[in-house]
Design an enzyme around this catalytic site. Structure first.
Site: not given
Ligand SMILES: *Cc1c(COP(=O)(O)O)cnc(C)c1O
Length: 497
Positions: A113
């Site tokens: 993120k």
């Molecule tokens: C948010 C997240 C995901 C999923 O990603 P999306 O964009 O919501 O599909 C997968 N792994 C981790 C560690 C995340 O923080």
């Protein structure tokens, strides 16, 4: 003239500039903004190969943010991708046991993120300046664990902003929770809700479309925006690292420019993998996008049957950031597989909210051929962690393990042994230390998270990352908890509306 503008997947409202779309977050009709056209990079792939992350980011992002000046985009990039990341390469590609992992967890909060949320605050501030907005921006976010902390880190102390994060009180890891509730900064607010991520996300969407609340906000000179992956300001920066992975493979000599590769993406809200779809549409040679789910396997069913059905039990797994039954960004894919027919998107979204399910038609289903869907059970996930550790001494987190397991299934079921495949590694294993260590050896079951982090660092022969080193000694600052029906009241209280 801006060639590319933004419009709603649901068809209402005008076409607006990139800066206006970033500021609004979500369209007035409840749809998501999409570009009127998907651009190609202005430079051929061969000439991108030797670019560093920041230059590459500029060349991709500028195609989408056409009302931003070059200096503005470069300035946002420079402020986002700096020493906050623990490696100058920002997102290194490593090869382990014949598989490539794109490590997207080298930012301040140890999850992917950070790739988008470290730049979003600067894009938003620039957008506000361009739109001559002189209101205070209130970022309202629902999190399955990682977005919350990354957004808090990104917006803490940014003048002219406030951030309010709602997380499912019992649906995040202990470390994720500690990272959030210890957040400093007067403009930060963190609230646990009694409910799951979908409840938090629905609550936030309802607050966004509450007309009365908007009036009260306006009167006090506030405006809402979103840091969730529905904001195109988050989606676009994510396209960059698909290119970056590809170019690193070229530089390593493992592929020739033009050769097709696969990406496997651990998926929840469908934001990450959707950025891969945009990269493919921009011309990056991607053969398949492999969508990996955990036991909340709505997307697996969708890709295999064309039926999206959220009416099922919500399962709490060891990959909590993927515990999601309503994947918001899928709406954008629906838009493309229906040839940009907003009426169809509207119809399907109405069915989803009224009946909890929808079915796509045959023509649309055929257009899903860019994707494959697989899912990993909890046992598969543990096994992937332990096998990778045994074969290469490499420790992966639970989300990455879901992707590795899904990739294994893809190889075997489709006999796709030759296509080079990059697994997006979305979190540092430290963030999910108990489940990861338990998968490596059951003897670790007894110890607490913070103890296990130390053990893990010894196994990895590496220092504990700064973002979590002293976490257990930090004071808890945020301890509000509310029911899922009280979210609006919480916002009203915080903003003194
Ligand atoms: C948010 C997240 C995901 C999923 O990603 P999306 O964009 O919501 O599909 C997968 N792994 C981790 C560690 C995340 O923080």
């Amino acid at each position: 003239m801006n060639r590319i503008l933004y419009k709603s997947t649901r068809g209402q409202g005008e076409q607006i500039t990139a800066s206006a779309a970033i500021l609004k977050g979500i369209a007035d009709d409840g749809g998501l903004f999409v570009p009127t056209e998907i651009p190609e990079p202005g430079i051929p792939l061969n000439d991108l190969i030797n670019m560093d992350f920041k230059n590459l980011a500029y060349h991709i992002i500028k195609e989408y943010l056409q009302d931003f000046e070059e200096v503005e985009i470069r300035d946002c990039i420079n402020k986002a991708y700096n020493e906050k990341f623990d490696t100058p390469s920002i997102a290194p590609l490593v090869k382990k046991s014949g598989v490539y992992f794109l490590e997207l967890f080298h930012g301040p909060t140890l999850a992917f993120k950070d790739m988008a949320l470290s730049i979003l605050p600067y894009l938003l501030k620039t957008a506000a300046k361009k739109q001559k907005l002189n209101k205070e921006i209130v970022i309202l976010t629902a999190t399955s664990g990682d977005t919350g902390k990354a957004a808090l880190e990104g917006f803490a102390g940014v003048p002219g902003t406030k951030i309010i994060v709602f997380f499912p009180k019992s649906g995040v890891s202990e470390i994720q929770k500690m990272q959030m509730v210890t957040q400093t900064g007067d403009n930060t607010h963190v609230i646990g809700i009694e409910g799951n991520f979908d409840d938090a996300q629905t609550g936030v969407k309802n607050i966004f479309s509450d007309k009365e609340l908007q009036k009260d906000m306006s009167a006090l000179n506030y405006v809402f925006s979103s840091a969730n992956s529905i904001n195109i300001g988050r989606l676009i920066p994510q396209i960059v690292y698909y290119y970056y992975a590809y170019l690193q493979l070229c530089r390593m000599g493992d592929i020739k420019a033009g050769e097709e590769i696969n990406f496997t993406v651990p998926t929840g809200n469908f934001g990450n993998i959707l950025a891969g779809y945009y990269a493919k549409k921009m011309g990056l040679p991607i053969k398949h996008l492999i969508c990996a789910s955990n036991e909340n396997n709505v997307l697996y069913d969708f890709f295999n049957t064309g039926i999206y059905d959220k009416k099922r039990d919500f399962i709490i797994t060891m990959s909590p950031s993927m515990d999601i039954l309503v994947s918001s960004n899928l709406e954008r894919l629906l838009y493309y597989i229906h040839d940009e027919d907003s009426d169809m998107v509207n119809e399907l979204m109405t069915q989803l909210s009224l009946k909890g399910a929808y079915v796509i038609n045959k023509q649309a289903k055929e257009k899903l051929s860019d994707f494959y869907g697989y899912y990993a059970s909890e046992a598969d996930t543990s096994e992937a962690i332990s096998e990778m550790y045994k074969s290469d001494g490499y420790i992966i987190d639970t989300h990455t393990a879901v992707a590795l397991s899904a990739y294994g299934k893809h190889r075997n079921q489709k006999c796709d042994f030759d296509t080079k495949t990059v697994i997006l590694s979305t979190a540092s294993p430290y963030k999910f230390a108990p489940e990861v260590m338990k998968s490596i050896d059951p003897k670790y079951s007894e110890l607490n998270s913070f103890h296990l982090i130390k053990k893990m660092s010894r196994l990895m022969k590496a220092e504990i990352p700064g973002g979590i080193r002293d976490l257990n000694n930090k004071p808890v600052i945020h301890n509000t908890v509310c029911s899922k029906d009280e979210m609006k009241e919480q916002v009203v209280t915080i903003l003194k509306l």
